[in-house]
Scaffold this active site. Structure first.
Site, mmCIF file in Angstrom:
data_model
loop_
_atom_site.group_PDB
_atom_site.id
_atom_site.type_symbol
_atom_site.label_atom_id
_atom_site.label_comp_id
_atom_site.label_asym_id
_atom_site.label_seq_id
_atom_site.Cartn_x
_atom_site.Cartn_y
_atom_site.Cartn_z
ATOM 1 N N LYS A 54 12.548 44.459 45.428
ATOM 2 C CA LYS A 54 13.097 43.508 46.142
ATOM 3 C C LYS A 54 13.060 42.913 47.366
ATOM 4 O O LYS A 54 12.658 42.745 48.401
ATOM 5 C CB LYS A 54 14.399 43.479 45.363
ATOM 6 C CG LYS A 54 14.748 42.691 43.852
ATOM 7 C CD LYS A 54 16.013 43.121 43.180
ATOM 8 C CE LYS A 54 15.756 42.967 41.497
ATOM 9 N NZ LYS A 54 17.136 42.279 41.608
ATOM 10 N N GLN A 98 22.929 45.313 42.976
ATOM 11 C CA GLN A 98 22.592 45.758 41.831
ATOM 12 C C GLN A 98 22.558 45.741 40.973
ATOM 13 O O GLN A 98 24.438 46.592 40.832
ATOM 14 C CB GLN A 98 20.973 46.636 42.433
ATOM 15 C CG GLN A 98 20.411 47.328 40.951
ATOM 16 C CD GLN A 98 19.397 45.826 41.046
ATOM 17 O OE1 GLN A 98 18.251 44.901 41.274
ATOM 18 N NE2 GLN A 98 19.063 46.171 39.721
ATOM 19 N N ASP A 121 21.447 35.826 43.270
ATOM 20 C CA ASP A 121 21.380 36.030 41.898
ATOM 21 C C ASP A 121 21.506 35.341 41.179
ATOM 22 O O ASP A 121 21.857 34.949 40.036
ATOM 23 C CB ASP A 121 22.150 37.288 41.722
ATOM 24 C CG ASP A 121 21.168 38.188 41.073
ATOM 25 O OD1 ASP A 121 20.120 38.208 40.933
ATOM 26 O OD2 ASP A 121 22.335 39.706 40.783
#
Ligand code: NDP
Length: 298
Positions: A54, A98, A121
């Site tokens: 990422k 995460q 997200d």
């Protein structure tokens, strides 16, 4: 019939290039460089790989990448304080914590603490609600990356989905539920299935579009699939082989499914690359939203 294989890597590369272009325009016109902060708590090897890719994708897009590592014994209070700090940091437009988090931390509390405008997200209840109510369409909102990427792959095969029967296997907040909402917005007739659903093979047999997101290795068999269906395999399952090596497989028995489907995503190389590309897309959109600018069409 032999299915065409949907090349997620190629579609994702195209998306990442468009995001980089739009990011360069944003910088030239407004002096804004999107910034993505990724927080990793602990040292889970799979999570560390995801976080690394990422960060690399953010840099490749020309964004600022903030890589924040915290110990596995971090308290929930300390993580919430970290999130608050990132919420207040004007250089950070997107925050990704995460998952999974260590068990002393309530994930939902952490997700809910992220500023919804920085929730790249797309998992904050505000963004999930906006998707549900149609305020955010797939085009302009902060929508969960994996289902958004899956939708893009489906539309790559078939741009107009109106009237199609779609079956989504899985009902998680991360994949199944937002996937179903996106397909509904595309005017599909959507069924969401889960572990208590009766007769999955019969249900799947009616699906023009079948999205499998169960985390059950090769659960969907070839004879479950309607001839000519579009099959999207979200699952990532690690199988141990007799020689001690590992193999990644999806939730769909790929070789069998290829004989029935019209188009299918491979694992790896299907949905996975799209997830990261959509994260970049969301970071760019978050930067625009925070600056009061209209999100670009990407
Ligand atoms: P979850 O474990 O949160 O959800 C799995 C869902 O599948 C649940 O709704 C569960 O039902 C359902 N399910 C489990 N077993 C069955 C079964 N036998 N029959 C029908 N339904 C079943 O997983 P996620 O949604 O987070 O992820 C799903 C898969 O996608 C995983 O393999 C994950 O690794 C992968 N993934 C891939 C990503 C990518 O970038 N490619 C990103 C995110 C996830 P119930 O609710 O009843 O328990």
């Amino acid at each position: 019939m032999s299915a065409s294989i949907i090349d997620g890597k190629a579609v994702a590369a195209g998306l990442r290039a468009r995001v980089a272009q739009a990011g360069a325009k944003l910088k030239a016109a407004h002096g804004i460089v999107p910034g993505l902060a990724v927080v990793l708590v602990g040292d889970d090897p799979a999570s560390a790989i995801y976080v690394k890719s990422k960060g690399a994708a953010a840099k490749e897009a020309g964004f600022h990448a903030f890589d924040i590592r915290q110990p596995a014994n971090m308290s929930e209070k300390a993580l919430l304080a970290q999130v608050a700090e990132l919420n207040a940091d004007a250089a950070v437009h997107g925050i990704l914590v995460q998952m999974p988090l260590p068990k002393q931390i309530d994930s939902q509390r952490v997700i809910s603490a992220i500023d919804p405008l920085k929730d790249v997200d797309g998992l904050h209840p505000m963004n999930a609600g906006r998707l549900l109510s149609g305020v955010y369409g797939a085009k302009h909102g902060l929508v969960a990356c994996t289902p958004l990427g899956a939708l893009m792959l489906i539309k790559h095969v078939q741009p107009d989905l109106a009237g199609m029967d779609a079956v989504v296997l899985g009902r998680s907040n991360l994949v199944g539920k937002p996937m179903a909402q996106l397909l509904l917005q595309e005017n599909c007739t959507v069924t969401i299935a889960h572990s208590r659903t009766r007769d999955l093979p019969k249900l799947c047999a009616r699906a023009d579009i079948l999205v499998a997101a169960t985390g059950r290795a090769e659960m969907v068999k070839g004879d479950w699939i309607k001839p000519g269906a579009i099959v999207i395999d979200v699952g990532i399952n690690r199988l141990s082989l007799p020689d001690g090596k590992n193999k990644l497989v999806g939730d769909v028995a790929f070789a069998e499914a290829c004989l029935k489907a019209r188009a299918i995503t491979p694992v790896p190389g299907g949905v996975g690359p799209m997830t990261i590309a959509c994260l970049m897309r969301n970071t760019l959109i978050a930067a625009c939203l925070q600056a009061g600018l209209a999100a670009p069409e990407i």
